[in-house]
Enzyme design. Sequence first.
Site, PDB file in Angstrom:
ATOM      1  N   THR A 131     -61.925  -7.485   3.563  1.00  0.00           N
ATOM      2  CA  THR A 131     -61.870  -7.824   4.983  1.00  0.00           C
ATOM      3  C   THR A 131     -60.524  -7.349   5.517  1.00  0.00           C
ATOM      4  O   THR A 131     -59.475  -7.683   4.965  1.00  0.00           O
ATOM      5  CB  THR A 131     -62.052  -9.338   5.207  1.00  0.00           C
ATOM      6  OG1 THR A 131     -63.379  -9.706   4.789  1.00  0.00           O
ATOM      7  CG2 THR A 131     -61.882  -9.717   6.670  1.00  0.00           C
TER       8      THR A 131
ATOM      9  N   GLU B  70     -57.815  -6.911   8.774  1.00  0.00           N
ATOM     10  CA  GLU B  70     -57.422  -7.483  10.060  1.00  0.00           C
ATOM     11  C   GLU B  70     -56.571  -6.451  10.781  1.00  0.00           C
ATOM     12  O   GLU B  70     -55.605  -5.934  10.224  1.00  0.00           O
ATOM     13  CB  GLU B  70     -56.634  -8.778   9.862  1.00  0.00           C
ATOM     14  CG  GLU B  70     -56.342  -9.517  11.155  1.00  0.00           C
ATOM     15  CD  GLU B  70     -54.951  -9.233  11.696  1.00  0.00           C
ATOM     16  OE1 GLU B  70     -54.777  -9.272  12.925  1.00  0.00           O
ATOM     17  OE2 GLU B  70     -54.039  -8.963  10.908  1.00  0.00           O
TER      18      GLU B  70
ATOM     19  N   THR C 143     -50.905   6.818  11.289  1.00  0.00           N
ATOM     20  CA  THR C 143     -51.613   7.193  12.520  1.00  0.00           C
ATOM     21  C   THR C 143     -51.836   5.972  13.402  1.00  0.00           C
ATOM     22  O   THR C 143     -51.616   6.030  14.617  1.00  0.00           O
ATOM     23  CB  THR C 143     -52.962   7.856  12.182  1.00  0.00           C
ATOM     24  OG1 THR C 143     -52.718   9.003  11.375  1.00  0.00           O
ATOM     25  CG2 THR C 143     -53.726   8.258  13.430  1.00  0.00           C
ATOM     26  N   TYR C 144     -52.262   4.866  12.821  1.00  0.00           N
ATOM     27  CA  TYR C 144     -52.488   3.645  13.593  1.00  0.00           C
ATOM     28  C   TYR C 144     -51.178   2.909  13.876  1.00  0.00           C
ATOM     29  O   TYR C 144     -50.976   2.401  14.979  1.00  0.00           O
ATOM     30  CB  TYR C 144     -53.477   2.728  12.878  1.00  0.00           C
ATOM     31  CG  TYR C 144     -54.911   3.185  13.034  1.00  0.00           C
ATOM     32  CD1 TYR C 144     -55.524   3.193  14.278  1.00  0.00           C
ATOM     33  CD2 TYR C 144     -55.655   3.606  11.941  1.00  0.00           C
ATOM     34  CE1 TYR C 144     -56.838   3.614  14.435  1.00  0.00           C
ATOM     35  CE2 TYR C 144     -56.969   4.032  12.089  1.00  0.00           C
ATOM     36  CZ  TYR C 144     -57.555   4.032  13.337  1.00  0.00           C
ATOM     37  OH  TYR C 144     -58.845   4.451  13.495  1.00  0.00           O
TER      38      TYR C 144
END
Length: 189
Positions: free
Chosen positions: A136, A138, A114-115
């Site tokens: 984390t 990015e 999707t991204y």
Amino acid sequence: MSIKSDRWIKRMAEQHAMIAPFEPGQIKHDAAGQRIVSFGTSSYGYDVRCSREFKIFTNINSTIVDPKRFDPGSFVDVESDVCIIPPNSFALARTVEYFRIPRDTLVVCLGKSTYARCGIIVNVTPLEPEWEGHVTLEFSNTTPLPARIYANEGVAQMLFFQSDEVCETSYKDRGGKYQGQTGVTLPRT
């Protein structure tokens, strides 16, 4: 080394707190019934969510990005349900989920389609044996337009690979510098 199935992921999360909080199925709608970017257990992976905590990169100080001398002032802190990443820039976030990786397991993170189909790339280094913490994340916006990331929705998929032999030295044994991280963590040397 083989990829692990949904059954293994569920068992490890429920019996060994490998992922917390843990969703045993795929969540595709919010509480109001609206479609969201899915998260939770998939056939051979786990789709993670990002929290509401973001650090958006900005070049207001006109500095050089140096991993040995990283300037925390290069980021703007945002707490929101949505993060707008400037064109050709990036943002850091962290997972909602806290991970505890078994000693015989390596986890690789891939972006969600999707991204990716919107030009938003997720980059995460492997989660090593016996590493634990919030991951984390990015996000790189490769487009010439602002891009939106949604908190508390799926952003990346974790794939679990179990070795046929336990490693001699784990991330925990080495005293890894990101062990136990709980917030969005900037580069350390």
